[in-house]
Design an enzyme around this catalytic site. Structure first.
Site, mmCIF file in Angstrom:
data_model
loop_
_atom_site.group_PDB
_atom_site.id
_atom_site.type_symbol
_atom_site.label_atom_id
_atom_site.label_comp_id
_atom_site.label_asym_id
_atom_site.label_seq_id
_atom_site.Cartn_x
_atom_site.Cartn_y
_atom_site.Cartn_z
ATOM 1 N N ALA A 226 32.799 60.261 41.966
ATOM 2 C CA ALA A 226 32.851 58.917 41.132
ATOM 3 C C ALA A 226 33.162 59.025 39.806
ATOM 4 C CB ALA A 226 31.385 58.150 41.302
ATOM 5 N N LEU A 230 36.826 58.055 37.603
ATOM 6 C CA LEU A 230 36.769 57.255 36.693
ATOM 7 C C LEU A 230 37.448 58.189 35.557
ATOM 8 C CD1 LEU A 230 33.128 55.746 37.025
ATOM 9 C CD2 LEU A 230 35.377 54.392 37.166
ATOM 10 N N CYS A 279 28.123 62.109 30.706
ATOM 11 C CA CYS A 279 28.435 62.414 32.154
ATOM 12 C C CYS A 279 29.838 62.942 32.333
ATOM 13 C CB CYS A 279 28.097 61.185 33.172
ATOM 14 S SG CYS A 279 26.252 60.860 33.236
HETATM 15 C C1 UDX Z 1 19.901 62.616 32.063
HETATM 16 C C2 UDX Z 1 21.565 63.428 32.358
HETATM 17 O O1 UDX Z 1 22.250 63.520 31.229
HETATM 18 C C3 UDX Z 1 22.107 62.606 33.547
HETATM 19 O O2 UDX Z 1 23.332 63.457 33.925
HETATM 20 C C4 UDX Z 1 21.303 62.239 34.600
HETATM 21 O O3 UDX Z 1 21.892 61.888 35.666
HETATM 22 C C5 UDX Z 1 19.964 61.798 34.337
HETATM 23 O O4 UDX Z 1 19.437 62.468 33.288
HETATM 24 P P1 UDX Z 1 19.585 61.000 30.421
HETATM 25 O O5 UDX Z 1 18.420 60.075 30.823
HETATM 26 O O6 UDX Z 1 20.827 60.079 29.512
HETATM 27 O O7 UDX Z 1 20.312 61.630 31.351
HETATM 28 O O8 UDX Z 1 19.040 62.201 29.543
HETATM 29 P P2 UDX Z 1 18.130 62.062 28.414
HETATM 30 O O9 UDX Z 1 18.154 60.890 27.634
HETATM 31 O O10 UDX Z 1 18.394 63.466 27.682
HETATM 32 O O11 UDX Z 1 16.583 62.146 29.110
HETATM 33 C C6 UDX Z 1 16.224 63.079 29.621
HETATM 34 C C7 UDX Z 1 14.526 63.142 29.167
HETATM 35 O O12 UDX Z 1 13.955 64.130 29.995
HETATM 36 C C8 UDX Z 1 14.131 63.631 27.770
HETATM 37 O O13 UDX Z 1 13.554 62.517 26.952
HETATM 38 C C9 UDX Z 1 13.394 65.059 27.839
HETATM 39 O O14 UDX Z 1 12.462 65.012 27.046
HETATM 40 C C10 UDX Z 1 12.736 64.701 29.220
HETATM 41 N N1 UDX Z 1 12.501 66.076 29.930
HETATM 42 C C11 UDX Z 1 13.248 66.954 30.076
HETATM 43 C C12 UDX Z 1 11.319 66.188 30.482
HETATM 44 O O15 UDX Z 1 10.346 65.245 30.332
HETATM 45 N N2 UDX Z 1 10.779 67.517 31.039
HETATM 46 C C13 UDX Z 1 11.849 68.451 31.140
HETATM 47 O O16 UDX Z 1 11.292 69.579 31.695
HETATM 48 C C14 UDX Z 1 13.016 68.128 30.676
HETATM 49 C C1 UDX Z 2 29.796 56.536 33.130
HETATM 50 C C2 UDX Z 2 30.026 56.054 34.626
HETATM 51 O O1 UDX Z 2 30.672 54.792 34.253
HETATM 52 C C3 UDX Z 2 28.409 55.642 35.324
HETATM 53 O O2 UDX Z 2 28.797 55.153 36.544
HETATM 54 C C4 UDX Z 2 27.749 56.992 35.436
HETATM 55 O O3 UDX Z 2 26.433 56.870 35.910
HETATM 56 C C5 UDX Z 2 27.700 57.653 33.886
HETATM 57 O O4 UDX Z 2 28.946 57.936 33.394
HETATM 58 P P1 UDX Z 2 28.938 55.992 30.903
HETATM 59 O O5 UDX Z 2 29.281 57.461 30.492
HETATM 60 O O6 UDX Z 2 27.693 55.156 30.366
HETATM 61 O O7 UDX Z 2 29.070 55.782 32.413
HETATM 62 O O8 UDX Z 2 30.172 55.087 30.310
HETATM 63 P P2 UDX Z 2 31.536 54.623 30.562
HETATM 64 O O9 UDX Z 2 31.465 53.078 30.511
HETATM 65 O O10 UDX Z 2 32.035 55.112 31.971
HETATM 66 O O11 UDX Z 2 32.610 55.121 29.429
HETATM 67 C C6 UDX Z 2 32.939 56.514 29.385
HETATM 68 C C7 UDX Z 2 33.852 56.954 28.370
HETATM 69 O O12 UDX Z 2 35.051 56.275 28.855
HETATM 70 C C8 UDX Z 2 33.457 55.869 27.393
HETATM 71 O O13 UDX Z 2 33.620 56.918 25.874
HETATM 72 C C9 UDX Z 2 34.573 54.839 27.194
HETATM 73 O O14 UDX Z 2 34.909 54.409 26.029
HETATM 74 C C10 UDX Z 2 35.844 55.630 27.947
HETATM 75 N N1 UDX Z 2 36.594 54.628 28.428
HETATM 76 C C11 UDX Z 2 36.223 53.879 29.563
HETATM 77 C C12 UDX Z 2 38.016 54.412 28.068
HETATM 78 O O15 UDX Z 2 38.329 55.196 27.273
HETATM 79 N N2 UDX Z 2 38.774 53.499 28.686
HETATM 80 C C13 UDX Z 2 38.509 52.839 29.629
HETATM 81 O O16 UDX Z 2 39.241 51.957 30.444
HETATM 82 C C14 UDX Z 2 37.020 52.940 30.378
#
Ligand code: UDX
Ligand code: UDX
Length: 469
Positions: A226, A230, A279
């Site tokens: 997915a 995108l 991501c």
């Molecule tokens: C992350 C990934 O970026 C994404 O690809 C995935 O789908 C979901 O996890 P996100 O929630 O955005 O997404 O990450 P982040 O904001 O870095 O949060 C992860 C948290 O896990 C941090 O707060 C970190 O402290 C915590 N963590 C990490 C633990 O509690 N235990 C660990 O062993 C490692």
């Molecule tokens: C993405 C996916 O959309 C989401 O489903 C997944 O779970 C995590 O990754 P996110 O990274 O939060 O979500 O943002 P998204 O809105 O997808 O945008 C990603 C990047 O693409 C941004 O930098 C955005 O500015 C850019 N973008 C998006 C473009 O440049 N053009 C577009 O038309 C859409």
């Protein structure tokens, strides 16, 4: 018979874990949801009495947290206790791209996932359903399963994959009304019971036909796919933006024209300075790495091109600024409007702004950044992370301010890096009057009213539009 879940634990209180659990708690008041994290400061911020201070900025999230927190939503660092009590455990820790060893710069670093699995195995005394929420390479569940099932203490585990599709900035909306929820599980009767337990939770607010169930591997791979699709749309339209600039076609018009074809659709066709976020790049690199590891060279090269195009788009934007400012930005002031990777989030991971700034700093530009939600400390840590130059040099050449007019004062050029709505409503005449002339605007998001700005006197460059003569 599927088990009725009364207690959920989520490991990882980040951008994914925090909002997702807040909404589950909001929609299921009878289920106790505890979000745990190793990071005490992050947990303290989630517990801040002022819900505007929670660590993730998402429109509407403060209200959801205010409703559920203390009732059935808890944030804590007592990881063992929460694991032991829960019947269902979500793993939502980060899986960054590996920065060392084999697969460096490509493969996902699964060390946090493995640590979580080992911790669950060590602590659990009752049967658990373990849900992978983090995006993972296909067949990760196998490793998790192996770790869990070899503890020999009689606890049974079921592993589910339930990838998150929320986009930052619209997380609450996406969680309240998702296009679909995907749940992958073992095809055995026990696996299907576990799937059903999670289906029952989402069905409280998501129409049943939108809850899709698949086998584990399809679910894991679908998440990567997915995001790859995108991102590919963005790289496709961005590749055409360069051609538009040369030919006099307008990329917004091209996007509108093709988007009305229902087979193509209008979304994700906005040309930009390049996609960012935690991501897209990570997941595609992952897909590429997996394909290579199976010897599928053409498949790997195909998807890698999406990343190559995106890197090109970021670099091209910076190069165009240098070229337009008479081939030198050394000692000039460039104002950055926006640092976040998109609007309505304070997240900056992989933001195009970081790379554009890095290129311009290499050209000895002075940069002043204004972003409505990103603090100075984050901007500096993003740049320092690249290790292009010392942290002192980054501080010397880049300034972060809290007022957009101050950012633009005496600037030679303005670069729009994020599409924050407020940028449209500024007093552009006032900004123009306080800038060096000729005053340039480089709009990396096609956000501003080009005609209006040109009338004021700006020289405006918009991604995907022929340059003004
Ligand atoms: C992350 C990934 O970026 C994404 O690809 C995935 O789908 C979901 O996890 P996100 O929630 O955005 O997404 O990450 P982040 O904001 O870095 O949060 C992860 C948290 O896990 C941090 O707060 C970190 O402290 C915590 N963590 C990490 C633990 O509690 N235990 C660990 O062993 C490692
Ligand atoms: C993405 C996916 O959309 C989401 O489903 C997944 O779970 C995590 O990754 P996110 O990274 O939060 O979500 O943002 P998204 O809105 O997808 O945008 C990603 C990047 O693409 C941004 O930098 C955005 O500015 C850019 N973008 C998006 C473009 O440049 N053009 C577009 O038309 C859409």
């Amino acid at each position: 018979m599927s088990k009725k879940i009364t207690k959920i634990c989520c490991i990882g209180a980040g951008y994914v874990g925090g909002p997702t659990m807040a909404v589950i708690a909001q929609k299921c008041p009878d289920i106790q949801v505890t979000v745990v994290d190793l990071n005490q400061a992050r947990i303290d911020a989630w517990n801040d009495p002022d819900t505007e201070k929670i660590p993730v900025y998402e429109p509407g999230l403060d209200k959801v947290v205010a409703e559920a927190r203390g009732r059935n939503l808890f944030f804590s660092t007592e990881v063992d206790k929460a694991i032991d009590e829960a019947e269902m455990i979500f793993i939502s820790v980060n899986t960054p791209t590996k920065t060392y060893g084999s697969g460096k710069g490509m493969a996902a670093d699964l060390k946090y996932i493995e640590l979580c699995a080992r911790q669950i195995a060590r602590v659990s005394t009752t049967d658990k359903i373990v849900v992978e929420k983090s995006t993972l390479p296909v067949r990760t569940a196998e490793a998790v399963k192996n770790i869990l099932q070899n503890t020999g203490n009689g606890v049974n585990y079921q592993i589910l994959s339930n990838p998150e599709f929320l986009a930052e900035g619209t997380a609450v909306e996406d969680l309240h009304a998702p296009d679909r929820v995907l749940i992958g599980g073992d095809t055995t009767p026990e696996g299907q019971d576990a799937v059903q337990s999670l289906v029952d939770i989402y069905s409280r607010w998501v129409p049943r036909e939108r809850v899709l169930t698949t086998n584990l591997w399809s679910s894991e791979l679908s998440k990567l796919t997915a995001n790859a699709f995108l991102a590919q749309r963005v790289s496709s339209i961005n590749s055409l933006s360069e051609l538009c600039e040369r030919t006099g076609a307008d990329v917004s018009e091209v996007a509108r024209s093709i988007g009305t074809d229902s087979r193509i659709g209008p979304k994700f066709l906005k040309s930009s300075v390049g996609f960012g976020g935690s991501c897209f790049q990570k997941d595609i690199l992952n897909l590429v790495y997996i394909a290579r590891s199976y010897g599928l060279r053409e498949v790997a090269d195909y998807w890698e091109q999406v990343i190559i195009m995106n890197d090109h788009q970021k670099r091209r934007f910076a190069n165009n600024i240098v070229k337009t400012l008479y081939n030198t930005v050394s000692g000039k002031k460039i104002a950055f409007l926006g640092w976040a990777f998109k609007k309505d989030t304070n997240d900056t991971r992989e933001s195009a702004a970081i790379y554009v700034a890095d290129d311009l700093l290499n050209e000895q530009a002075g940069i002043t950044v204004y972003d409505p939600k990103v603090p100075a400390s984050q901007v500096y840590s993003d740049l320092d992370y690249l290790e292009t130059r010392s942290s002192e040099k980054n501080k010397q050449y880049l300034t972060v301010v809290e007022d957009p007019y101050e950012a633009c004062k005496d600037a030679h050029a303005i670069a729009v890096l994020t599409e924050w709505d407020e940028f449209k409503d500024y007093d552009w005449k006032k900004i123009y009057d306080n800038m060096k002339k000729p005053a340039f605007v480089f709009d990396g998001r096609s956000l501003l009213d080009q005609a209006k700005l040109s009338e004021i006197g700006f020289k405006v460059y918009v991604i995907g539009k022929e340059a003004v003569k």
